[in-house]
Scaffold this active site. Sequence first.
Site, PDB file in Angstrom:
ATOM      1  N   THR A  45     -37.634  76.164 -52.871  1.00 45.69           N
ATOM      2  CA  THR A  45     -37.584  77.624 -52.729  1.00 45.69           C
ATOM      3  C   THR A  45     -37.790  78.029 -51.268  1.00 45.69           C
ATOM      4  O   THR A  45     -37.123  78.937 -50.763  1.00 45.69           O
ATOM      5  CB  THR A  45     -38.686  78.266 -53.603  1.00 45.69           C
ATOM      6  OG1 THR A  45     -38.473  77.864 -54.946  1.00 45.69           O
ATOM      7  CG2 THR A  45     -38.675  79.771 -53.502  1.00 45.69           C
ATOM      8  N   HIS A  48     -34.645  77.613 -49.370  1.00 46.78           N
ATOM      9  CA  HIS A  48     -33.723  78.753 -49.563  1.00 46.78           C
ATOM     10  C   HIS A  48     -34.138  79.918 -48.660  1.00 46.78           C
ATOM     11  O   HIS A  48     -33.290  80.601 -48.082  1.00 46.78           O
ATOM     12  CB  HIS A  48     -33.735  79.218 -51.020  1.00 46.78           C
ATOM     13  CG  HIS A  48     -33.049  78.278 -51.959  1.00 46.78           C
ATOM     14  ND1 HIS A  48     -31.676  78.145 -51.991  1.00 46.78           N
ATOM     15  CD2 HIS A  48     -33.532  77.411 -52.878  1.00 46.78           C
ATOM     16  CE1 HIS A  48     -31.346  77.243 -52.906  1.00 46.78           C
ATOM     17  NE2 HIS A  48     -32.458  76.775 -53.459  1.00 46.78           N
TER      18      HIS A  48
HETATM   19 ZN    ZN Z   1     -42.490  75.265 -55.552  1.00 41.52          ZN
END
Ligand code: ZN
Length: 347
Positions: A45, A48
Amino acid sequence: MIANTMTALAKTQPREGLWQVQAPVPEIGPDDVLIRVKATGICGTDIHIWSWDDWAASTVPLPLITGHEFAGEIVEIGRNVQGLTLGQRCSGEGHLIGSDSRQSRSGKFHLDPGTRGIGVNVQGAFAQYLKLPAFNVVPLPDDIPDHIGAILDPLGNAVHTALSFDLLGEDVLITGAGPIGIMAAAVARHAGARNVVLTDVNDYRLALAEKVVPAVRTVNVAKEDLNDVCAELGLKEGFDVGLEMSGNQAALDQMVEALVMGGKIALLGIPPGQSPVDWSRIVFKAITIKGVYGREMFETWYKMIAMLQNGLDVSRVITHEYEAADFTKGFAAMRSGRSGKVVLNWS
Ligand code: ZN
């Protein structure tokens, strides 16, 4: 003494990168604690968010301190908080939930539709201090060190996915040998699966899996036919349970083909967009599919800590550790595709 300002890693501009900033130390409310962060894990994440892809641009408010995988110690306690003490070592659930929804009120906290994530929607853990609701704190036993505490969030994803179905004596196929897929393989072995087969197309990751997980059968599906592996293992009818960790369409198709009639699939991998699924194949094979999000609060945390204390060892999935000031090296390692978990130290 807690200073007024702290060092943090923040997304301050809508373009690639993260930047080291000085930020105010968060002020806690009556139901919160302040945690001095000691170690953090870099998540997919966070990559990203670093890259500022479409998902990040449409989700993440600016400026934002990122990061949600952490371990630390409690240094300040809100006036309503009971049962926690200063100096308590802890990790914590990074999903902040409300208490009014039907799901929350029935105790299914992880299904609250209003969930917000630290480091994604609200200020996160890549910082010297983190404000967290006391509800979200998970105390760390002495035998779980900080660098493991920093990866309990993704280990929790692996545990939540792997324990979605009974694995005792089952043959399990896992697609995607990223850190979570590797840890899911370790959990499946620990939970008593007979055969655990882990597929990917990245040889570095498959080699890492063999270092972390005892007796896992890795398969590079670009070079080896999964049917041949089934024959080698004596699986006449296929795998009983599939754990999809890659978000890759071909991997899911392959999994559906490789399952027994009545097989079960837990899906954690996130496809990049809409992807075509051969539903008739799933209907005729009578396959059960479960989507998995986050961790069960707090059953997943309980189980994973119990398993870590009972011999589950995922420590070798951490391939790189850096001081927080060297975070660019950590992100470079993550983005190279040749890393497991990367941990940043904040002490
Ligand atoms: Zn994580």
